[in-house]
Write a protein that holds these residues in place. Structure first.
Motif, PDB file in Angstrom:
ATOM      1  N   ILE A 260       0.844  -1.206   0.000  1.00 55.31           N
ATOM      2  CA  ILE A 260       0.000   0.000   0.000  1.00 55.31           C
ATOM      3  C   ILE A 260       0.873   1.248   0.000  1.00 55.31           C
ATOM      4  O   ILE A 260       0.603   2.220  -0.711  1.00 55.31           O
ATOM      5  N   LEU A 261       1.976   1.208   0.738  1.00 57.19           N
ATOM      6  CA  LEU A 261       2.935   2.318   0.733  1.00 57.19           C
ATOM      7  C   LEU A 261       3.485   2.541  -0.686  1.00 57.19           C
ATOM      8  O   LEU A 261       3.747   3.675  -1.101  1.00 57.19           O
ATOM      9  N   ALA A 262       3.655   1.444  -1.430  1.00 53.28           N
ATOM     10  CA  ALA A 262       4.145   1.533  -2.812  1.00 53.28           C
ATOM     11  C   ALA A 262       3.056   2.019  -3.771  1.00 53.28           C
ATOM     12  O   ALA A 262       3.351   2.312  -4.930  1.00 53.28           O
ATOM     13  N   GLY A 263       1.804   2.072  -3.294  1.00 51.31           N
ATOM     14  CA  GLY A 263       0.740   2.628  -4.117  1.00 51.31           C
ATOM     15  C   GLY A 263      -0.468   1.745  -4.338  1.00 51.31           C
ATOM     16  O   GLY A 263      -1.418   2.165  -5.006  1.00 51.31           O
ATOM     17  N   ALA A 264      -0.458   0.533  -3.787  1.00 50.21           N
ATOM     18  CA  ALA A 264      -1.585  -0.374  -4.045  1.00 50.21           C
ATOM     19  C   ALA A 264      -2.874   0.141  -3.403  1.00 50.21           C
ATOM     20  O   ALA A 264      -2.876   0.577  -2.250  1.00 50.21           O
ATOM     21  N   THR A 265      -3.963   0.064  -4.155  1.00 51.61           N
ATOM     22  CA  THR A 265      -5.290   0.402  -3.631  1.00 51.61           C
ATOM     23  C   THR A 265      -5.806  -0.738  -2.762  1.00 51.61           C
ATOM     24  O   THR A 265      -6.374  -0.511  -1.690  1.00 51.61           O
ATOM     25  N   ALA A 266      -5.609  -1.954  -3.232  1.00 53.23           N
ATOM     26  CA  ALA A 266      -6.031  -3.159  -2.513  1.00 53.23           C
ATOM     27  C   ALA A 266      -4.944  -4.200  -2.729  1.00 53.23           C
ATOM     28  O   ALA A 266      -4.061  -4.006  -3.580  1.00 53.23           O
ATOM     29  N   VAL A 267      -4.988  -5.288  -1.973  1.00 50.90           N
ATOM     30  CA  VAL A 267      -3.944  -6.313  -2.099  1.00 50.90           C
ATOM     31  C   VAL A 267      -4.550  -7.719  -2.070  1.00 50.90           C
ATOM     32  O   VAL A 267      -5.557  -7.965  -1.413  1.00 50.90           O
ATOM     33  N   GLN A 268      -3.900  -8.603  -2.805  1.00 52.08           N
ATOM     34  CA  GLN A 268      -4.363  -9.989  -2.912  1.00 52.08           C
ATOM     35  C   GLN A 268      -3.361 -10.933  -2.251  1.00 52.08           C
ATOM     36  O   GLN A 268      -2.152 -10.707  -2.316  1.00 52.08           O
ATOM     37  N   ILE A 269      -3.888 -12.016  -1.674  1.00 47.33           N
ATOM     38  CA  ILE A 269      -3.054 -13.002  -0.974  1.00 47.33           C
ATOM     39  C   ILE A 269      -3.116 -14.326  -1.749  1.00 47.33           C
ATOM     40  O   ILE A 269      -4.208 -14.874  -1.961  1.00 47.33           O
ATOM     41  N   GLY A 270      -1.963 -14.830  -2.165  1.00 49.38           N
ATOM     42  CA  GLY A 270      -1.921 -16.072  -2.934  1.00 49.38           C
ATOM     43  C   GLY A 270      -1.306 -17.217  -2.147  1.00 49.38           C
ATOM     44  O   GLY A 270      -1.994 -17.944  -1.432  1.00 49.38           O
ATOM     45  N   THR A 271       0.017 -17.357  -2.259  1.00 49.65           N
ATOM     46  CA  THR A 271       0.705 -18.480  -1.600  1.00 49.65           C
ATOM     47  C   THR A 271       0.356 -18.603  -0.118  1.00 49.65           C
ATOM     48  O   THR A 271       0.081 -19.705   0.380  1.00 49.65           O
ATOM     49  N   CYS A 272       0.352 -17.487   0.592  1.00 47.74           N
ATOM     50  CA  CYS A 272       0.075 -17.522   2.037  1.00 47.74           C
ATOM     51  C   CYS A 272      -1.330 -18.061   2.313  1.00 47.74           C
ATOM     52  O   CYS A 272      -1.548 -18.826   3.259  1.00 47.74           O
ATOM     53  N   LEU A 273      -2.278 -17.696   1.454  1.00 49.23           N
ATOM     54  CA  LEU A 273      -3.654 -18.196   1.607  1.00 49.23           C
ATOM     55  C   LEU A 273      -3.709 -19.692   1.330  1.00 49.23           C
ATOM     56  O   LEU A 273      -4.383 -20.454   2.042  1.00 49.23           O
ATOM     57  N   TYR A 274      -2.979 -20.123   0.302  1.00 55.99           N
ATOM     58  CA  TYR A 274      -2.935 -21.551  -0.043  1.00 55.99           C
ATOM     59  C   TYR A 274      -2.386 -22.357   1.130  1.00 55.99           C
ATOM     60  O   TYR A 274      -2.892 -23.422   1.475  1.00 55.99           O
ATOM     61  N   GLU A 275      -1.326 -21.836   1.757  1.00 54.00           N
ATOM     62  CA  GLU A 275      -0.650 -22.584   2.818  1.00 54.00           C
ATOM     63  C   GLU A 275      -1.368 -22.503   4.162  1.00 54.00           C
ATOM     64  O   GLU A 275      -1.379 -23.475   4.901  1.00 54.00           O
ATOM     65  N   GLU A 276      -1.943 -21.362   4.475  1.00 54.40           N
ATOM     66  CA  GLU A 276      -2.501 -21.136   5.819  1.00 54.40           C
ATOM     67  C   GLU A 276      -4.013 -21.312   5.874  1.00 54.40           C
ATOM     68  O   GLU A 276      -4.569 -21.564   6.941  1.00 54.40           O
ATOM     69  N   GLY A 277      -4.675 -21.157   4.739  1.00 59.19           N
ATOM     70  CA  GLY A 277      -6.133 -21.195   4.757  1.00 59.19           C
ATOM     71  C   GLY A 277      -6.712 -19.818   5.009  1.00 59.19           C
ATOM     72  O   GLY A 277      -5.973 -18.843   5.199  1.00 59.19           O
ATOM     73  N   GLU A 278      -8.056 -19.735   5.043  1.00 61.43           N
ATOM     74  CA  GLU A 278      -8.728 -18.432   5.057  1.00 61.43           C
ATOM     75  C   GLU A 278      -8.508 -17.634   6.335  1.00 61.43           C
ATOM     76  O   GLU A 278      -8.751 -16.423   6.365  1.00 61.43           O
ATOM     77  N   GLY A 279      -8.003 -18.304   7.390  1.00 66.70           N
ATOM     78  CA  GLY A 279      -7.652 -17.572   8.611  1.00 66.70           C
ATOM     79  C   GLY A 279      -6.559 -16.537   8.371  1.00 66.70           C
ATOM     80  O   GLY A 279      -6.390 -15.601   9.165  1.00 66.70           O
ATOM     81  N   ALA A 280      -5.814 -16.686   7.261  1.00 69.56           N
ATOM     82  CA  ALA A 280      -4.751 -15.717   6.935  1.00 69.56           C
ATOM     83  C   ALA A 280      -5.308 -14.299   6.828  1.00 69.56           C
ATOM     84  O   ALA A 280      -4.624 -13.337   7.204  1.00 69.56           O
ATOM     85  N   PHE A 281      -6.537 -14.163   6.318  1.00 70.58           N
ATOM     86  CA  PHE A 281      -7.083 -12.806   6.129  1.00 70.58           C
ATOM     87  C   PHE A 281      -7.214 -12.071   7.463  1.00 70.58           C
ATOM     88  O   PHE A 281      -6.768 -10.936   7.594  1.00 70.58           O
ATOM     89  N   ALA A 282      -7.841 -12.725   8.452  1.00 75.88           N
ATOM     90  CA  ALA A 282      -8.050 -12.063   9.755  1.00 75.88           C
ATOM     91  C   ALA A 282      -6.712 -11.768  10.432  1.00 75.88           C
ATOM     92  O   ALA A 282      -6.515 -10.698  11.021  1.00 75.88           O
TER      93      ALA A 282
END
Ligand code: RRO
Length: 310
Positions: A260-282
Motif C-alpha cells: 500500500i505504501l508503494a501505491g496499491a489500492t487493494a492487495v491480494q493473498i496467494g501463496t500464504c492463503l494456499y498454505e494457511e487457509g482463510e484464517g490468513a485474512f483475519a
C-alpha cells in the motif's frame, strides 16, 4: 483504525482478497473466501470450456514461497458466470471474474457474454499465465497487448482490469504503461502474476518438485516480494488515474503495508492463503491494524503511495 477502501464505485471493508487461482476454483472454495475476513472475492482464471490442467504434482510450497504449473484448471466460464449471477452483491464484498482465454477470440467471446449479462462484477483479464506449454505470456508482447486491449475495449465498455506479469526493466515498464494508458475503461492493473518459469530443486531426491515442463513453474510467495513491490510502485507512478492492485509475497501485515505504501489500492493473498487457509485474512488484517496504530495512521490514505526515496 479504519481499513476501508472505496474505489471504482465499490466499497470494501478492508483491502484484502484472494489472488486469482487460490481458493477460488469451485463454489465451495469461493464461498470460503466470501465468508472469511476478506473484503472481496476473485474467481480462478477461466476459459470458455472446463479444463483439467497440467499433470500432478503441479504445486509445491517451499520455505520461501511456492512454485506452480497448474495449467489453468477451471470449471469453465459458464460455471463462474452462474456464480456471479447468484452472488450476494448487497452484502458488500465485490466480485471479480478472472478471464484467461487461450486465444484473443476466447477472451472476446467471454467479455461479450459478460457485457450482455449486465452484472455488477468486474473482469480481471489475465495477460500473464506462465504455465501453458508452447504459449508465451501475452503481457510480454506489447504490440499484441495493444491489439488485444483494442478489441476487448470494443466489446466490453464497462470498467475492467488486467493481471500483469512482472516486468524487470524500466523501458518495459514505460512501454507497457503507454499501452495501458491508451484505454480509459481499463481502470485497474493487478501486479504481479507469478514470476514465470523458475526451477525449484530438491537436493535429497536430486529432482525437480513439479511434473509439468520438466519442473519449470511460476514462483510466488517471499521469493517475489521485491519484484512485486517494484511493479506496484512503477505502475502507480506511470498510470495516473488508474488503480494498482498489489499481489506477491504478502505473508503478514508488514508486506500488506509495503504494497500500500508503494501505491496499491487493494492487495491480494496467494501463496500464504494456499498454505494457511482463510484464517490468513483475519491475521494479516490484525497485523496491519496494529502496525498502523503503532505508526499513528488512521486510514490507508494516510500512507498509500507515500513511499520515500533517498
Ligand atoms: O493455472 C495456472 O497455471 C496459473 C495461471 Br492461469 C496464472 O495466471 N498464474 C499462475 O501462476 N498459474
Amino acid at each position: 483504525v479504519d481499513l476501508s477502501v472505496s474505489w471504482l464505485g465499490l466499497a470494501m471493508a478492508n483491502p484484502l482478497y484472494n489472488a486469482s487461482g487460490v481458493m477460488c476454483r469451485s463454489v465451495a472454495e469461493l464461498e470460503q473466501v466470501r465468508t472469511s475476513a476478506a473484503a472481496a472475492v476473485i474467481t480462478k482464471s477461466c476459459t470458455p470450456q472446463p479444463r483439467t490442467g497440467n499433470p500432478e504434482p503441479r504445486y509445491c510450497a517451499t520455505a520461501l514461497g511456492s512454485i506452480n504449473s497448474m495449467g489453468l484448471p477451471n470449471a469453465g466460464y459458464p460455471y463462474y458466470l452462474d456464480y456471479a449471477r447468484s452472488y450476494p452483491y448487497a452484502a458488500g464484498k465485490p466480485l471479480f471474474l478472472s478471464l484467461s482465454g487461450m486465444t484473443l477470440q476466447e477472451n472476446l467471446d467471454m467479455l461479450s457474454d459478460l457485457a450482455a449479462a449486465q452484472l455488477p462484477c468486474l473482469p480481471e483479464v489475465n495477460l500473464s499465465c506462465p504455465n501453458l506449454p508452447g504459449k508465451p505470456q501475452l503481457g510480454y508482447d506489447f504490440q499484441a497487448c495493444h491489439e488485444a486491449l483494442t478489441q476487448m475495449a470494443r466489446v466490453y465498455h464497462g470498467p475492467f482490469g488486467v493481471k500483469l506479469p512482472p516486468y524487470f526493466d524500466p523501458v518495459h515498464f514505460a512501454r507497457m504503461a503507454a499501452v495501458l494508458n491508451a484505454f480509459p475503461a481499463l481502470r485497474f492493473v493487478t501486479c504481479i502474476n507469478s514470476i514465470g518459469n523458475g526451477l525449484v530443486i530438491d537436493v535429497d531426491r536430486e529432482s525437480v518438485v513439479i511434473k509439468p515442463k520438466d519442473g519449470l513453474g511460476g514462483l510466488g510467495g517471499s521469493y517475489v516480494l521485491p519484484t512485486a513491490l517494484a511493479n506496484v510502485r512503477e505502475f502507480y507512478r506511470l498510470l495516473p488515474g488508474k488503480h494498482v492492485v498489489g499481489c506477491g509475497g504478502i505473508n503478514s501485515g508488514r508486506e500488506a503495508f509495503m504494497h500500500i505504501l508503494a501505491g496499491a489500492t487493494a492487495v491480494q493473498i496467494g501463496t500464504c492463503l494456499y498454505e494457511e487457509g482463510e484464517g490468513a485474512f483475519a491475521r494479516i488484517l490484525d497485523e496491519l491494524r496494529a502496525l498502523m496504530a503503532h505508526k499513528g495512521y488512521q486510514r490507508l490514505d494516510d500512507f498509500r503511495g507515500k513511499l520515500k526515496t533517498l
